[in-house]
Design an enzyme around this catalytic site. Structure first.
Site, mmCIF file in Angstrom:
data_model
loop_
_atom_site.group_PDB
_atom_site.id
_atom_site.type_symbol
_atom_site.label_atom_id
_atom_site.label_comp_id
_atom_site.label_asym_id
_atom_site.label_seq_id
_atom_site.Cartn_x
_atom_site.Cartn_y
_atom_site.Cartn_z
ATOM 1 C CE LYS A 46 -5.881 0.919 -1.183
ATOM 2 N NZ LYS A 46 -5.017 2.076 -0.876
ATOM 3 C CB SER A 103 -5.643 2.071 2.967
ATOM 4 O OG SER A 103 -5.106 2.638 1.780
ATOM 5 C CB SER A 127 -1.942 3.495 1.629
ATOM 6 O OG SER A 127 -2.544 4.370 2.539
#
Length: 348
Positions: A46, A103, A127
């Site tokens: 990520k 996210s 997220s």
């Protein structure tokens, strides 16, 4: 999937989906590591900082090969429910007109579209679980303190997104010291559609129904009219701003402790509604059913539950007691992965 196939799939699909910020075309397994448990398995991290995370380092030590850094929201976003890749906004592989969530947006898309079998994420309000739900994949956030985290507030913990429960088990087995799968699965679960505070027009009845039916396929459900949490919105914001947990956090912790003294799993929809458009959620809170567990620190995951009539994936959220990742991964093993999204290629 090996590294070569992963890179080929990224080259085919990412110009359209924009799941990656960087792709490492020279990625290859380390020579002499064939005996390692994850030798040659490609994975994504990520964001550009993801390669430095504890989880990524442990996966690499187990022989897995990072092939790229996935998209995250751009600067200036308040609710992190979208992503921005190297070529533009990150698209939901099932509904390109809608957000993939965030996210950990690119991580979910990369897994859903078959670019990698596993991707790292982090979850500070949902997220990992929100994009997992909206992209039809498995997404687990770990117990607070189980793994190192750069978030000093304690809200964000490390997580993983995978195409099936096997990736969750592989991640936990290599990243969590002394991890052992659960020796027995839960006999039942408590169901809550709204956690006692998320009811109202924002709660999509079709999404709730799909999530409940998915839970019923896993175990008998117990509806507990006496179980409810307090809305964590203000508490979450205060903690994120540097404050200490207050009365709401303490009360919710007590209610969850009482719940988990009698059952091993709490089941809810992962999100209150289906994916929103790329312009944003408006005044709605896609975090409404997830961020209570960031405040409490409990492990939680989203598993594929099905699809709405208009083709949007839905996630079922499962929450367990502290340190019970093995229980969640064991339940996930009984969940069938959703169908893959339509194949896409090219820009646009």
């Amino acid at each position: 999937m090996d590294v070569g196939r992963s890179l080929a799939r990224i080259a085919e699909a990412d110009p359209r989906l924009c799941a990656f910020l960087e792709v490492w075309e020279d990625a290859a397994p380390e020579a002499g590591g064939a005996g390692l448990p994850l030798y040659g398995m490609p994975f994504a991290v990520k964001g550009r900082a993801g390669l430095r995370s504890y989880a990524a380092r442990r996966l690499i030590a187990a022989g897995a090969v990072p092939v790229g850094a996935t998209s995250v929201p751009g600067p200036g976003t308040y609710w992190q429910t979208w992503g921005l890749g190297a070529r533009g906004r990150t698209l939901n592989p099932y509904r390109p007109d809608l957000t993939p969530g965030g996210s950990s947006a690119g991580s979910a898309v990369a897994v859903a579209a078959g670019m990698v079998p596993l991707a790292t994420g982090s979850d500070g309000a949902g997220s990992v679980r929100i994009p997992a739900a909206w992209c039809g994949v498995f997404g687990l956030r770990t117990t607070r303190g189980l793994l190192p985290s750069p978030d000093r507030t304690g809200l964000a913990t490390a997580g993983v997104l995978g195409r099936s429960a096997a990736e969750l088990q592989a991640y936990l087995g290599c990243v969590v010291e002394g991890y052992a799968p659960a020796d027995a699965l839960p006999a039942r679960a408590v169901w809550s559609a709204d956690l006692g505070f998320a009811a109202g027009p924002e709660l999509d009845a079709e999404v709730v129904g799909i999530a409940r039916r998915a839970a019923e396929r896993l175990f008998p459900l117990e509806d507990r009219a006496d179980f409810a949490l307090l809305d964590p919105k203000e508490e979450w914001s205060a903690i994120r701003g540097g404050g200490a947990p207050g009365a709401v956090a303490r009360e919710n912790a007590a209610r969850l402790a009482e719940l988990f003294s009698g059952v091993r799993v709490l089941a809810t929809p992962a999100t209150p509604f289906r994916p929103h458009g790329h312009e944003g959620p408006g005044g709605r809170f896609s975090t409404a059913l997830t961020w209570a567990f960031n405040v409490s620190g409990h492990p939680a995951m989203s598993v594929p539950a099905g699809f709405t009539e208009d083709g949007c994936p839905v996630g079922l959220q499962l929450v367990a007691d502290f340190g019970a990742e093995g229980v969640l991964a064991g339940v996930a093993a009984g969940v069938e992965p959703g169908p893959p999204p339509p194949r896409v290629s090219g820009g646009g």
